[in-house]
Design a protein around this motif. Structure first.
Motif, PDB file in Angstrom:
ATOM      1  N   ARG A  18       0.857  -1.190   0.000  1.00  0.00           N
ATOM      2  CA  ARG A  18       0.000   0.000   0.000  1.00  0.00           C
ATOM      3  C   ARG A  18       0.887   1.230   0.000  1.00  0.00           C
ATOM      4  NH1 ARG A  18      -5.532  -0.210   1.478  1.00  0.00           N
ATOM      5  NH2 ARG A  18      -6.143  -2.367   1.585  1.00  0.00           N
ATOM      6  N   VAL A  19       0.411   2.279  -0.629  1.00  0.00           N
ATOM      7  CA  VAL A  19       1.177   3.518  -0.708  1.00  0.00           C
ATOM      8  C   VAL A  19       0.371   4.619  -0.036  1.00  0.00           C
ATOM      9  CG1 VAL A  19       2.185   5.239  -2.261  1.00  0.00           C
ATOM     10  CG2 VAL A  19       2.266   2.822  -2.858  1.00  0.00           C
ATOM     11  N   TRP A  20       0.978   5.261   0.941  1.00  0.00           N
ATOM     12  CA  TRP A  20       0.354   6.409   1.586  1.00  0.00           C
ATOM     13  C   TRP A  20       0.878   7.660   0.905  1.00  0.00           C
ATOM     14  CZ3 TRP A  20      -3.511   5.684   4.905  1.00  0.00           C
ATOM     15  CH2 TRP A  20      -3.646   4.420   5.462  1.00  0.00           C
ATOM     16  N   ARG A  21      -0.042   8.523   0.510  1.00  0.00           N
ATOM     17  CA  ARG A  21       0.344   9.729  -0.202  1.00  0.00           C
ATOM     18  C   ARG A  21      -0.068  10.952   0.599  1.00  0.00           C
ATOM     19  NH1 ARG A  21      -2.727   6.787  -4.462  1.00  0.00           N
ATOM     20  NH2 ARG A  21      -4.396   7.985  -3.570  1.00  0.00           N
ATOM     21  N   LYS A  22       0.666  12.002   0.358  1.00  0.00           N
ATOM     22  CA  LYS A  22       0.290  13.288   0.949  1.00  0.00           C
ATOM     23  C   LYS A  22      -0.752  13.942   0.075  1.00  0.00           C
ATOM     24  CE  LYS A  22       4.778  13.950   3.016  1.00  0.00           C
ATOM     25  NZ  LYS A  22       6.025  14.686   3.010  1.00  0.00           N
ATOM     26  N   ARG A  23      -1.450  14.883   0.619  1.00  0.00           N
ATOM     27  CA  ARG A  23      -2.448  15.622  -0.134  1.00  0.00           C
ATOM     28  C   ARG A  23      -1.808  16.235  -1.381  1.00  0.00           C
ATOM     29  NH1 ARG A  23      -6.957  18.460   3.321  1.00  0.00           N
ATOM     30  NH2 ARG A  23      -7.085  16.310   3.840  1.00  0.00           N
ATOM     31  N   GLY A  24      -2.493  16.106  -2.503  1.00  0.00           N
ATOM     32  CA  GLY A  24      -1.998  16.650  -3.755  1.00  0.00           C
ATOM     33  C   GLY A  24      -1.160  15.669  -4.561  1.00  0.00           C
ATOM     34  N   GLU A  25      -0.816  14.520  -3.992  1.00  0.00           N
ATOM     35  CA  GLU A  25       0.003  13.537  -4.706  1.00  0.00           C
ATOM     36  C   GLU A  25      -0.827  12.402  -5.314  1.00  0.00           C
ATOM     37  OE1 GLU A  25       4.155  13.772  -2.161  1.00  0.00           O
ATOM     38  OE2 GLU A  25       2.702  12.190  -1.677  1.00  0.00           O
ATOM     39  N   ALA A  26      -2.159  12.491  -5.201  1.00  0.00           N
ATOM     40  CA  ALA A  26      -3.037  11.390  -5.602  1.00  0.00           C
ATOM     41  C   ALA A  26      -2.840  10.954  -7.049  1.00  0.00           C
ATOM     42  CB  ALA A  26      -4.493  11.776  -5.373  1.00  0.00           C
ATOM     43  N   HIS A  27      -2.564  11.882  -7.956  1.00  0.00           N
ATOM     44  CA  HIS A  27      -2.438  11.520  -9.363  1.00  0.00           C
ATOM     45  C   HIS A  27      -0.998  11.577  -9.872  1.00  0.00           C
ATOM     46  CE1 HIS A  27      -6.738  11.290  -9.600  1.00  0.00           C
ATOM     47  NE2 HIS A  27      -6.826  12.464  -9.020  1.00  0.00           N
ATOM     48  N   ASP A  28      -0.063  11.669  -8.976  1.00  0.00           N
ATOM     49  CA  ASP A  28       1.345  11.639  -9.343  1.00  0.00           C
ATOM     50  C   ASP A  28       1.659  10.245  -9.887  1.00  0.00           C
ATOM     51  OD1 ASP A  28       4.147  11.315  -9.345  1.00  0.00           O
ATOM     52  OD2 ASP A  28       4.386  12.744  -7.707  1.00  0.00           O
ATOM     53  N   PRO A  29       2.186  10.111 -11.122  1.00  0.00           N
ATOM     54  CA  PRO A  29       2.458   8.794 -11.718  1.00  0.00           C
ATOM     55  C   PRO A  29       3.362   7.915 -10.853  1.00  0.00           C
ATOM     56  CG  PRO A  29       2.727  10.513 -13.361  1.00  0.00           C
ATOM     57  CD  PRO A  29       2.503  11.200 -12.036  1.00  0.00           C
ATOM     58  N   HIS A  30       4.180   8.531 -10.025  1.00  0.00           N
ATOM     59  CA  HIS A  30       5.066   7.777  -9.144  1.00  0.00           C
ATOM     60  C   HIS A  30       4.272   6.916  -8.157  1.00  0.00           C
ATOM     61  CE1 HIS A  30       8.641   6.857  -6.822  1.00  0.00           C
ATOM     62  NE2 HIS A  30       8.011   7.256  -5.733  1.00  0.00           N
ATOM     63  N   PHE A  31       3.058   7.345  -7.815  1.00  0.00           N
ATOM     64  CA  PHE A  31       2.248   6.649  -6.826  1.00  0.00           C
ATOM     65  C   PHE A  31       1.114   5.829  -7.441  1.00  0.00           C
ATOM     66  CE2 PHE A  31       3.872  10.429  -4.541  1.00  0.00           C
ATOM     67  CZ  PHE A  31       4.657   9.753  -3.624  1.00  0.00           C
ATOM     68  N   LEU A  32       1.037   5.745  -8.749  1.00  0.00           N
ATOM     69  CA  LEU A  32      -0.035   5.012  -9.413  1.00  0.00           C
ATOM     70  C   LEU A  32       0.462   3.656  -9.901  1.00  0.00           C
ATOM     71  CD1 LEU A  32      -1.675   7.872 -11.523  1.00  0.00           C
ATOM     72  CD2 LEU A  32      -2.387   6.995  -9.291  1.00  0.00           C
ATOM     73  N   ARG A  33      -0.423   2.709  -9.901  1.00  0.00           N
ATOM     74  CA  ARG A  33      -0.110   1.366 -10.376  1.00  0.00           C
ATOM     75  C   ARG A  33      -1.219   0.959 -11.334  1.00  0.00           C
ATOM     76  NH1 ARG A  33       2.864  -3.035  -7.987  1.00  0.00           N
ATOM     77  NH2 ARG A  33       3.417  -1.506  -6.429  1.00  0.00           N
ATOM     78  N   SER A  34      -0.833   0.454 -12.492  1.00  0.00           N
ATOM     79  CA  SER A  34      -1.852   0.026 -13.445  1.00  0.00           C
ATOM     80  C   SER A  34      -2.495  -1.269 -12.959  1.00  0.00           C
ATOM     81  CB  SER A  34      -1.245  -0.166 -14.836  1.00  0.00           C
ATOM     82  OG  SER A  34      -0.299  -1.199 -14.779  1.00  0.00           O
ATOM     83  N   SER A  35      -3.715  -1.480 -13.389  1.00  0.00           N
ATOM     84  CA  SER A  35      -4.404  -2.711 -13.022  1.00  0.00           C
ATOM     85  C   SER A  35      -5.082  -3.279 -14.260  1.00  0.00           C
ATOM     86  CB  SER A  35      -5.435  -2.447 -11.924  1.00  0.00           C
ATOM     87  OG  SER A  35      -6.451  -1.597 -12.414  1.00  0.00           O
ATOM     88  N   VAL A  36      -5.476  -4.526 -14.140  1.00  0.00           N
ATOM     89  CA  VAL A  36      -6.143  -5.212 -15.233  1.00  0.00           C
ATOM     90  C   VAL A  36      -7.527  -5.611 -14.739  1.00  0.00           C
ATOM     91  CG1 VAL A  36      -6.072  -7.221 -16.758  1.00  0.00           C
ATOM     92  CG2 VAL A  36      -3.953  -6.087 -16.072  1.00  0.00           C
ATOM     93  N   LYS A  37      -8.564  -5.147 -15.432  1.00  0.00           N
ATOM     94  CA  LYS A  37      -9.925  -5.473 -15.008  1.00  0.00           C
ATOM     95  C   LYS A  37     -10.233  -6.951 -15.167  1.00  0.00           C
ATOM     96  CE  LYS A  37     -12.599  -1.307 -15.526  1.00  0.00           C
ATOM     97  NZ  LYS A  37     -13.535  -0.936 -14.578  1.00  0.00           N
ATOM     98  N   PHE A  38      -9.839  -7.528 -16.275  1.00  0.00           N
ATOM     99  CA  PHE A  38     -10.137  -8.921 -16.546  1.00  0.00           C
ATOM    100  C   PHE A  38      -8.828  -9.653 -16.852  1.00  0.00           C
ATOM    101  CE2 PHE A  38     -13.777  -6.362 -17.903  1.00  0.00           C
ATOM    102  CZ  PHE A  38     -14.729  -6.855 -17.019  1.00  0.00           C
ATOM    103  N   PRO A  39      -8.107 -10.084 -15.799  1.00  0.00           N
ATOM    104  CA  PRO A  39      -6.817 -10.719 -16.027  1.00  0.00           C
ATOM    105  C   PRO A  39      -6.977 -12.045 -16.769  1.00  0.00           C
ATOM    106  CG  PRO A  39      -7.488 -10.983 -13.748  1.00  0.00           C
ATOM    107  CD  PRO A  39      -8.485 -10.066 -14.389  1.00  0.00           C
ATOM    108  N   GLN A  40      -5.924 -12.426 -17.486  1.00  0.00           N
ATOM    109  CA  GLN A  40      -5.943 -13.715 -18.166  1.00  0.00           C
ATOM    110  C   GLN A  40      -6.111 -14.812 -17.127  1.00  0.00           C
ATOM    111  OE1 GLN A  40      -2.688 -14.487 -20.805  1.00  0.00           O
ATOM    112  NE2 GLN A  40      -2.869 -12.517 -21.819  1.00  0.00           N
TER     113      GLN A  40
END
Length: 190
Positions: A18-40
């Motif tokens: 889990r990543v805890w972010r400070k206010r204003g960092e919610a959309h910083d690419p450094h804190f984002l992880r891609s996901s797959v809706k329907f994994p193989q």
């Protein structure tokens, strides 16, 4: 001999730290992880007894009666030979439509294989359900990139299952039955 199908996904539920972010960092690419809706994923049929596991069958599509009979012919019969030799055994399956179809019942009669009467919606009774979970726990840190790598991982993990593990699960049947009776059919720890 207990049998069942199970679905394995490339993502086994591990979502990383889990990543805890400070206010204003919610959309910083450094804190984002891609996901797959329907994994193989892959669907697998397997069988086990107190003597160990049989060969796996990877299913490519929904199982109808004809496909199920092909699985029985090409995977269950070799598993029975491997696990029992010439000894008699009783086959266990759930009540999926392809399993309980008249044509499947006829196939078992024609091959002289007795089938255990099985109550509907009874996963607590089926020890192979626990075996699938054991396999998935062993695979939780595997990171297959596609369905073929996932199949390789499943085969390798299945090959590591010992006859002793299977024997313990089969030996748990009297306790499973007693727990279900005590719970009056409600879910149990199994």
């Amino acid at each position: 001999m207990c049998s069942d199908e199970n679905k394995f996904c490339i993502s086994f539920g591990y979502q990383g730290p889990r990543v805890w972010r400070k206010r204003g960092e919610a959309h910083d690419p450094h804190f984002l992880r891609s996901s797959v809706k329907f994994p193989q994923s892959v669907m697998v049929w397997g069988a086990m007894s107190s003597a160990g596991v049989g060969p796996l069958c990877f299913l490519r599509s929904k199982v109808n009666t004809a496909k199920y009979q092909a699985v029985l012919e090409h995977f269950m019969l070799p598993a029975a030979d491997q696990l029992y030799g010439d000894e008699d055994f009783i086959f266990q399956q759930d009540l999926a439509p392809a399993h309980s179809a008249k044509a499947s019942s006829t196939w078992f009669k024609d091959h002289g294989i007795p089938v255990l009467n099985w109550p509907a919606d009874s996963p607590d009774l089926n020890p192979i359900k626990n075996l699938w979970d054991i396999g998935k726990r062993k695979m939780q840190y595997a990171r297959p990139n596609n369905a073929e790598e996932l199949k390789v991982t499943i085969r390798a993990t299945w090959a590591l299952i010992t006859p002793e593990q299977c024997h313990r699960l089969i030996d748990s049947m009297p306790r499973r039955i007693a727990a279900i009776i005590q719970a009056k059919g409600a879910p149990t720890k199994y």
